[in-house]
Design a protein around this motif. Structure first.
Motif, PDB file in Angstrom:
ATOM      1  N   LEU A   1      -1.094 -13.049 -20.625  1.00 32.51           N
ATOM      2  CA  LEU A   1      -2.196 -12.902 -21.587  1.00 32.51           C
ATOM      3  C   LEU A   1      -2.754 -11.482 -21.666  1.00 32.51           C
ATOM      4  CD1 LEU A   1      -4.021 -14.176 -23.659  1.00 32.51           C
ATOM      5  CD2 LEU A   1      -5.539 -14.929 -21.809  1.00 32.51           C
ATOM      6  N   PRO A   2      -3.036 -10.783 -20.552  1.00 30.74           N
ATOM      7  CA  PRO A   2      -3.541  -9.401 -20.668  1.00 30.74           C
ATOM      8  C   PRO A   2      -2.556  -8.467 -21.370  1.00 30.74           C
ATOM      9  CG  PRO A   2      -3.896 -10.256 -18.448  1.00 30.74           C
ATOM     10  CD  PRO A   2      -2.993 -11.221 -19.139  1.00 30.74           C
ATOM     11  N   ILE A   3      -1.281  -8.715 -21.153  1.00 27.72           N
ATOM     12  CA  ILE A   3      -0.244  -7.892 -21.800  1.00 27.72           C
ATOM     13  C   ILE A   3      -0.252  -8.136 -23.307  1.00 27.72           C
ATOM     14  CG2 ILE A   3       2.245  -7.453 -21.953  1.00 27.72           C
ATOM     15  CD1 ILE A   3       2.448  -8.351 -19.009  1.00 27.72           C
ATOM     16  N   LEU A   4      -0.374  -9.398 -23.692  1.00 25.09           N
ATOM     17  CA  LEU A   4      -0.410  -9.745 -25.107  1.00 25.09           C
ATOM     18  C   LEU A   4      -1.680  -9.190 -25.765  1.00 25.09           C
ATOM     19  CD1 LEU A   4       0.832 -11.294 -27.497  1.00 25.09           C
ATOM     20  CD2 LEU A   4      -0.474 -13.298 -26.755  1.00 25.09           C
ATOM     21  N   ASN A   5      -2.800  -9.290 -25.074  1.00 26.69           N
ATOM     22  CA  ASN A   5      -4.052  -8.761 -25.613  1.00 26.69           C
ATOM     23  C   ASN A   5      -3.955  -7.259 -25.863  1.00 26.69           C
ATOM     24  OD1 ASN A   5      -5.578 -11.102 -25.824  1.00 26.69           O
ATOM     25  ND2 ASN A   5      -6.383 -10.950 -23.738  1.00 26.69           N
ATOM     26  N   ASP A   6      -3.362  -6.533 -24.916  1.00 23.22           N
ATOM     27  CA  ASP A   6      -3.202  -5.090 -25.072  1.00 23.22           C
ATOM     28  C   ASP A   6      -2.261  -4.783 -26.230  1.00 23.22           C
ATOM     29  OD1 ASP A   6      -3.582  -2.301 -23.831  1.00 23.22           O
ATOM     30  OD2 ASP A   6      -1.398  -2.476 -23.941  1.00 23.22           O
ATOM     31  N   PHE A   7      -1.184  -5.530 -26.324  1.00 28.69           N
ATOM     32  CA  PHE A   7      -0.224  -5.383 -27.426  1.00 28.69           C
ATOM     33  C   PHE A   7      -0.916  -5.572 -28.772  1.00 28.69           C
ATOM     34  CE2 PHE A   7       2.378  -7.681 -30.497  1.00 28.69           C
ATOM     35  CZ  PHE A   7       3.490  -6.871 -30.628  1.00 28.69           C
ATOM     36  N   PHE A   8      -1.703  -6.615 -28.879  1.00 31.70           N
ATOM     37  CA  PHE A   8      -2.327  -6.967 -30.158  1.00 31.70           C
ATOM     38  C   PHE A   8      -3.415  -5.968 -30.558  1.00 31.70           C
ATOM     39  CE2 PHE A   8      -5.146  -9.670 -32.831  1.00 31.70           C
ATOM     40  CZ  PHE A   8      -4.222  -9.986 -33.822  1.00 31.70           C
ATOM     41  N   LYS A   9      -4.247  -5.568 -29.612  1.00 32.78           N
ATOM     42  CA  LYS A   9      -5.350  -4.670 -29.975  1.00 32.78           C
ATOM     43  C   LYS A   9      -4.847  -3.281 -30.340  1.00 32.78           C
ATOM     44  CE  LYS A   9      -6.652  -3.198 -25.269  1.00 32.78           C
ATOM     45  NZ  LYS A   9      -7.704  -3.295 -24.234  1.00 32.78           N
ATOM     46  N   ARG A  10      -3.716  -2.859 -29.773  1.00 30.61           N
ATOM     47  CA  ARG A  10      -3.161  -1.554 -30.127  1.00 30.61           C
ATOM     48  C   ARG A  10      -2.590  -1.538 -31.542  1.00 30.61           C
ATOM     49  NH1 ARG A  10      -2.842   2.109 -26.126  1.00 30.61           N
ATOM     50  NH2 ARG A  10      -3.295   1.362 -24.017  1.00 30.61           N
ATOM     51  N   LEU A  11      -2.359  -2.713 -32.093  1.00 31.17           N
ATOM     52  CA  LEU A  11      -1.833  -2.810 -33.459  1.00 31.17           C
ATOM     53  C   LEU A  11      -2.893  -3.225 -34.476  1.00 31.17           C
ATOM     54  CD1 LEU A  11       1.531  -4.614 -32.635  1.00 31.17           C
ATOM     55  CD2 LEU A  11       1.254  -2.234 -33.349  1.00 31.17           C
ATOM     56  N   LYS A  12      -4.022  -3.740 -33.989  1.00 36.64           N
ATOM     57  CA  LYS A  12      -5.039  -4.257 -34.908  1.00 36.64           C
ATOM     58  C   LYS A  12      -6.423  -3.644 -34.746  1.00 36.64           C
ATOM     59  CE  LYS A  12      -4.501  -7.329 -37.351  1.00 36.64           C
ATOM     60  NZ  LYS A  12      -4.081  -7.396 -38.773  1.00 36.64           N
ATOM     61  N   ASP A  13      -6.733  -3.140 -33.562  1.00 40.91           N
ATOM     62  CA  ASP A  13      -8.094  -2.668 -33.283  1.00 40.91           C
ATOM     63  C   ASP A  13      -8.288  -1.254 -33.822  1.00 40.91           C
ATOM     64  OD1 ASP A  13     -10.566  -1.964 -32.175  1.00 40.91           O
ATOM     65  OD2 ASP A  13     -10.236  -3.288 -30.468  1.00 40.91           O
ATOM     66  N   PRO A  14      -9.312  -1.035 -34.684  1.00 41.09           N
ATOM     67  CA  PRO A  14      -9.576   0.312 -35.227  1.00 41.09           C
ATOM     68  C   PRO A  14      -9.822   1.369 -34.158  1.00 41.09           C
ATOM     69  CG  PRO A  14     -10.818  -1.347 -36.439  1.00 41.09           C
ATOM     70  CD  PRO A  14     -10.221  -2.046 -35.246  1.00 41.09           C
ATOM     71  N   ALA A  15     -10.158   0.954 -32.944  1.00 40.79           N
ATOM     72  CA  ALA A  15     -10.367   1.918 -31.864  1.00 40.79           C
ATOM     73  C   ALA A  15      -9.050   2.551 -31.420  1.00 40.79           C
ATOM     74  CB  ALA A  15     -11.034   1.232 -30.679  1.00 40.79           C
ATOM     75  N   TYR A  16      -7.930   1.885 -31.732  1.00 35.83           N
ATOM     76  CA  TYR A  16      -6.622   2.373 -31.318  1.00 35.83           C
ATOM     77  C   TYR A  16      -5.768   2.852 -32.485  1.00 35.83           C
ATOM     78  CZ  TYR A  16      -7.516   0.321 -26.737  1.00 35.83           C
ATOM     79  OH  TYR A  16      -8.052   0.018 -25.504  1.00 35.83           O
ATOM     80  N   ILE A  17      -6.025   2.309 -33.669  1.00 39.42           N
ATOM     81  CA  ILE A  17      -5.165   2.612 -34.803  1.00 39.42           C
ATOM     82  C   ILE A  17      -6.002   2.674 -36.066  1.00 39.42           C
ATOM     83  CG2 ILE A  17      -4.602   0.172 -35.201  1.00 39.42           C
ATOM     84  CD1 ILE A  17      -1.768   1.097 -35.947  1.00 39.42           C
ATOM     85  N   GLU A  18      -5.716   3.670 -36.916  1.00 36.61           N
ATOM     86  CA  GLU A  18      -6.529   3.875 -38.116  1.00 36.61           C
ATOM     87  C   GLU A  18      -6.321   2.761 -39.130  1.00 36.61           C
ATOM     88  OE1 GLU A  18      -7.435   7.342 -41.462  1.00 36.61           O
ATOM     89  OE2 GLU A  18      -5.808   7.590 -40.012  1.00 36.61           O
TER      90      GLU A  18
END
Length: 233
Positions: A51-68
């Protein structure tokens, strides 16, 4: 892929757990996207570790803090938990933009059978046309992280509309692909109108100057005539 959840109810993993149940809402959240179906159970230690790995994967593709520009990706949690309490506990640890099916929804078991899921965790990756891109992407996500999304994107020939405004912001007047062409067209037409206006204004100004010159000449002649008349007297 949209057809997979039409006439179904998807729930957002936010504080209010908003339900998406209209065709417009389902199409808006799933159309032209890569879909990940995450089959898991809170009782599984492997799921807890993944789960932590999946959460990190998902937020790096969806979270504005990581991607414009958030990627065209949707993650749906398909619970295989034994109780609703287990499901709720697992959801609390998941990203807030994850969608899920309610525990009472029997469609969870139908999807499990449809994609022949026997072990957990399993992440089934679907193309926008609902065809299977990966029957289980758990190992790829663990090995390559968010980089494996690029391979999925190339495989599906997904059009990334990164020139558009951030999809996470609400109530924005989104521009279409032809907007730059239309704006160029209107700009050209505006320039033409300005040119016509400038020419007509210039002609008007020239005309006014000509009239002023005529009036000035007339005044001069009138003054000279008055002088002649005065001298005669």
């Amino acid at each position: 892929m949209v057809d997979l959840f039409l006439n179904r109810v998807l729930v957002e993993n936010n504080w209010d757990q908003d339900e998406l149940n209209t065709e417009r809402e389902i199409v808006g959240i799933l159309e032209n996207r890569i879909l990940m179906l995450f089959f898991a159970s809170a009782a599984s230690e492997k799921c807890q570790e993944f789960l932590p790995i999946l959460n990190d994967f998902f937020k790096r593709l969806k979270d504005p803090a990581y991607i414009e520009y958030p990627k065209l990706l949707t993650l749906v949690y398909i619970s295989l938990d034994q109780s609703e309490e287990q499901q709720e506990r697992f959801l609390k640890e998941m990203h807030k933009k994850v969608l899920f099916l309610a525990f009472a929804d029997p469609y969870r078991k139908e999807l499990q059978a449809m994609f022949k899921v026997k072990d957990v965790p399993t992440v089934v990756v679907l193309r926008p046309d609902s065809s299977v891109l990966s029957p289980n992407a758990v190992q790829d996500i663990c090995r390559f992280g968010s980089d494996c999304f690029r391979n999925w994107q190339e495989s599906t020939e997904l059009v990334e509309r990164s020139f558009m405004l951030n999809e996470e912001f609400d109530n924005l007047n989104m521009r279409s692909a032809t907007d730059p062409v239309r704006r160029l067209k209107y700009k050209t037409e505006d320039d033409k109108r300005k040119k016509r206006w400038w020419n007509s204004w210039g002609k008007g100004k020239a005309g006014n100057e000509e009239e002023e010159e005529k009036e000035g000449a007339w005044d001069t002649k009138k003054k000279e005539g008055d002088k002649v008349t005065w001298r005669r007297r």
